[in-house]
Every structure is written in structure tokens, then in C-alpha cells.
Design a protein around this motif. Structure first.
Motif, short mmCIF file in Angstrom:
data_model
loop_
_atom_site.label_atom_id
_atom_site.label_comp_id
_atom_site.label_asym_id
_atom_site.label_seq_id
_atom_site.Cartn_x
_atom_site.Cartn_y
_atom_site.Cartn_z
N GLY A 296 8.20 -12.32 -5.28
CA GLY A 296 7.07 -12.05 -6.11
C GLY A 296 6.37 -10.94 -6.03
N MET A 297 6.26 -10.21 -7.06
CA MET A 297 5.51 -8.78 -7.11
C MET A 297 4.34 -8.74 -8.15
SD MET A 297 8.74 -6.62 -6.06
CE MET A 297 8.65 -5.28 -7.40
N SER A 298 3.82 -7.69 -8.45
CA SER A 298 2.81 -7.39 -9.46
C SER A 298 3.16 -8.42 -10.71
CB SER A 298 2.41 -6.13 -9.75
OG SER A 298 1.96 -5.34 -8.63
N GLU A 299 4.25 -8.06 -11.25
CA GLU A 299 4.60 -8.54 -12.54
C GLU A 299 5.06 -10.01 -12.35
OE1 GLU A 299 7.78 -6.17 -14.14
OE2 GLU A 299 6.23 -4.47 -13.99
N VAL B 206 3.45 -13.31 -1.27
CA VAL B 206 3.90 -12.50 -2.60
C VAL B 206 3.41 -11.18 -2.10
CG1 VAL B 206 3.57 -14.29 -4.22
CG2 VAL B 206 1.67 -13.27 -3.37
N ARG B 207 4.29 -10.12 -2.53
CA ARG B 207 4.22 -8.69 -2.22
C ARG B 207 3.53 -7.79 -3.48
NH1 ARG B 207 9.47 -9.98 -1.62
NH2 ARG B 207 9.85 -8.47 -3.48
N VAL B 208 2.26 -7.83 -3.54
CA VAL B 208 1.86 -7.28 -4.69
C VAL B 208 1.05 -5.70 -4.37
CG1 VAL B 208 -0.09 -7.51 -6.41
CG2 VAL B 208 0.89 -9.52 -5.31
N GLY B 209 1.57 -4.81 -5.25
CA GLY B 209 1.34 -3.29 -4.93
C GLY B 209 0.13 -2.90 -6.28
N ARG B 210 1.13 -2.69 -7.34
CA ARG B 210 -0.11 -1.88 -8.60
C ARG B 210 -1.10 -2.95 -8.96
NH1 ARG B 210 4.31 -1.70 -12.55
NH2 ARG B 210 5.15 -3.38 -11.42
N ALA B 211 -0.94 -4.09 -8.99
CA ALA B 211 -1.83 -5.19 -9.47
C ALA B 211 -3.17 -4.81 -8.59
CB ALA B 211 -1.58 -6.48 -9.64
N SER C 283 0.87 -1.20 -0.11
CA SER C 283 0.08 0.16 -0.02
C SER C 283 0.85 1.10 0.01
CB SER C 283 -1.11 -0.22 1.34
OG SER C 283 -0.14 -0.35 2.66
N LYS C 284 2.13 1.30 -0.38
CA LYS C 284 3.19 2.22 -0.09
C LYS C 284 2.65 3.40 -0.88
CE LYS C 284 6.29 0.41 -3.90
NZ LYS C 284 7.40 -0.60 -3.87
N THR C 285 1.79 3.27 -2.09
CA THR C 285 1.74 4.41 -2.82
C THR C 285 0.24 4.97 -2.54
OG1 THR C 285 0.62 3.21 -4.71
CG2 THR C 285 3.20 3.72 -4.69
N VAL D 84 14.93 -8.95 -10.81
CA VAL D 84 15.11 -7.84 -12.00
C VAL D 84 13.74 -7.65 -12.46
CG1 VAL D 84 16.28 -6.84 -13.55
CG2 VAL D 84 17.54 -8.30 -11.85
N ARG D 85 13.35 -6.58 -12.97
CA ARG D 85 12.07 -6.61 -13.76
C ARG D 85 12.53 -6.75 -15.38
NH1 ARG D 85 9.05 -1.49 -10.83
NH2 ARG D 85 8.07 -2.65 -9.28
N GLY D 86 11.62 -7.35 -15.77
CA GLY D 86 11.72 -7.40 -17.36
C GLY D 86 11.76 -8.50 -17.81
C1 LIG Z 1 6.90 -1.77 -4.33
C2 LIG Z 1 7.47 -2.88 -3.91
C3 LIG Z 1 6.62 -4.15 -4.06
C4 LIG Z 1 5.19 -4.10 -4.92
O1 LIG Z 1 5.48 -3.83 -6.18
P1 LIG Z 1 4.40 -3.85 -7.45
O2 LIG Z 1 5.33 -3.95 -8.71
O3 LIG Z 1 3.82 -2.58 -7.30
O4 LIG Z 1 3.73 -5.03 -7.10
C5 LIG Z 1 6.97 -5.26 -3.43
N1 LIG Z 1 8.02 -5.40 -2.68
C6 LIG Z 1 9.04 -4.57 -2.70
C7 LIG Z 1 10.26 -4.36 -1.81
C8 LIG Z 1 8.56 -3.05 -3.05
O5 LIG Z 1 9.12 -1.96 -2.69
#
Ligand SMILES: *Cc1c(COP(=O)(O)O)cnc(C)c1O
Length: 231
Positions: A202-205, A218-223, A34-36, A161-163
Motif C-alpha cells: 500500500g502506497m499513497s493511492e 503502508v509506505r506513504v510518500g506523496r500523501a 521521504s525519498k523526494t 500496479v497504479r491506476g
Molecule cells: C516511492 C515509493 C513509495 C511511496 O509512493 P507514494 O506514491 O509517493 O506514496 C512506496 N513504496 C516504494 C517502493 C516506493 O518506491
């Protein structure tokens, strides 16, 4: 799509991914990063059934924790020594411990509060400019942490790494193997109660790559929180 619908979709995909690889979906916690977003969005998320939240700034973690003290707040950001006192005790889990100096400080703060602080150690996936403990330094770090009685290391965390999903998968697979290796080394060294069961990856992507590799968080922000993120 509403936050509720986006979260329901992600939950469904986590379930499907678990089914496909023979895991129990209850082993995988979705952390809403929820950081944003502000308190309103957190309230919506709670109503949608999210009870684990991730924050990367100590002041925001403190503000949101104090507004929603019944939810679980995870600290996932860079640790700065001066701000640790806002985090220890409020965070149910600190995912981003990288140095012994910070471990010692967390231990002292937790002792002052009369608690044991749960932490994960962040492992560097090989990118030169990113934070995290190098794999070949992890055992020494774990042994040193095992001597601190007010922190409990519950597992490992990494960021891919993203991508490239293929690279992400390799990063996650490496983390699980490293965890298994460390777990047995600690047991052979006679460390009492060593239990590195958590893998925060694991994040959104790339969260759907992380689950077959053993992610427990899993740490999901934007999704979840971003209207325009394509699911
Ligand atoms: C922002 C962040 C996330 C979430 O990233 P999204 O691409 O928005 O899902 C997960 N982990 C860490 C450490 C972050 O800083």
C-alpha cells in the motif's frame, strides 16, 4: 495543508479503516517515504510524530539515517550489490530483497557487523517488467534464506500496479494468501522460528485497500510530503 495536518488525516484514515475491518490500528505502521524530500522535511515529519521513514537510494538512506540516527530507516529501493554496505546495519528493515545472491551478501555484511539484518522479500505481482520474486519461486528462496543466520525474513512486500484500486486489492489479497501458504509450508518443513508476520503493501493511492487485506506496513510518500497531493 501542513505536513502535520496531512499526516494526522492519514493516521485518522488508517484508524477508521482498521475499525471498519476489525483490526487493531497498532498493527499497522505508517512509513513516511521521504525519498523526494530533504532533511528539513524529515525534521518536520519527526515533529509531527513520524518515526519510520522509507528511502529507495542507499546514499540518501545513509545521509538521512546519519542525520536522524534515532529514527527507523527502511530501505525500499532496488538493491545494487555494490551499495549494500551503506544499507546493512542502517536500515531497520530492507523491504526489497529479490535474489539469493543479495541475501548472501547481506548475510555476510551483517555477520561482519555482528548483527542480524531484518528483511522482507519483494514479490512480483505478475507485471513482466517489475522486480520481485515470482510466487512459484518464493518457497525455495525462503528455504535458502532460512539457512543464513545473519538475516531474518520477517515477511513479504509488494507494489501494486497504479491506476486500478480493484487490481491493487487483488494484488494485496494474493500477497496475504501467499504469506499464509508459505508460513504453513515452512512450519511443515520444520524451519525453526519462521515468522512471516509483516506485509508491506500500500502506497499513497492504495493504502486504504491494503489495510483490509492485512497490511502491517503502508509506505506513504506523496500523501504525506507533497503539498499538492489531494487527500
Ligand atoms: C516511492 C515509493 C513509495 C511511496 O509512493 P507514494 O506514491 O509517493 O506514496 C512506496 N513504496 C516504494 C517502493 C516506493 O518506491
Amino acid at each position: 495543508m501542513s505536513l502535520e495536518k496531512r499526516y494526522a488525516r492519514i493516521e485518522q484514515e488508517v484508524h477508521a479503516s482498521c475499525d471498519a475491518c476489525g483490526r487493531d490500528a497498532r498493527e499497522v505502521k505508517i512509513i513516511g517515504v521521504s525519498k523526494t524530500v530533504g532533511l528539513d522535511a524529515v525534521a518536520q515529519a519527526v515533529a509531527a510524530g513520524i518515526h519510520d521513514f522509507g528511502e529507495n537510494r542507499p546514499d540518501e538512506l545513509a545521509r538521512k539515517h546519519d542525520a536522524f540516527p534515532d529514527e527507523r530507516w527502511h530501505f525500499i529501493g532496488n538493491i545494487q550489490s555494490r551499495q549494500l554496505s551503506s544499507v546493512v546495519g542502517r536500515a531497520c528493515l530492507i523491504h526489497s530483497l529479490c535474489t539469493l545472491r543479495h541475501a548472501e551478501k547481506i548475510d555476510r555484511l551483517a555477520e561482519g557487523l555482528g548483527i542480524v539484518q531484518d528483511v522482507l522479500i519483494e514479490v512480483n505481482d505478475g507485471e513482466p517488467n517489475k522486480q520481485g520474486v515470482q510466487p512459484d519461486e518464493l518457497y525455495d528462496m525462503l528455504m535458502a534464506c532460512s539457512k543464513l543466520s545473519h538475516i531474518r525474513v520477517c515477511g513479504l512486500m509488494t507494489m501494486a500496479v497504479r491506476g486500478s484500486l480493484e487490481d491493487a486489492r487483488a494484488t494485496f489479497c494474493d500477497l496475504r494468501i501467499l504469506r499464509d501458504t508459505m508460513q504453513s509450508k515452512l512450519e511443515r518443513s520444520g524451519v525453526q522460528g519462521a515468522d512471516l508476520h509483516e506485509l508491506s503493501m500500500g502506497m499513497s493511492e492504495d493504502y486504504l485497500e491494503a489495510i483490509p487485506q492485512g497490511a502491517t506496513m503502508v509506505r506513504v510518500g506523496r500523501a504525506i510530503f507533497s503539498d499538492d497531493y489531494a487527500l
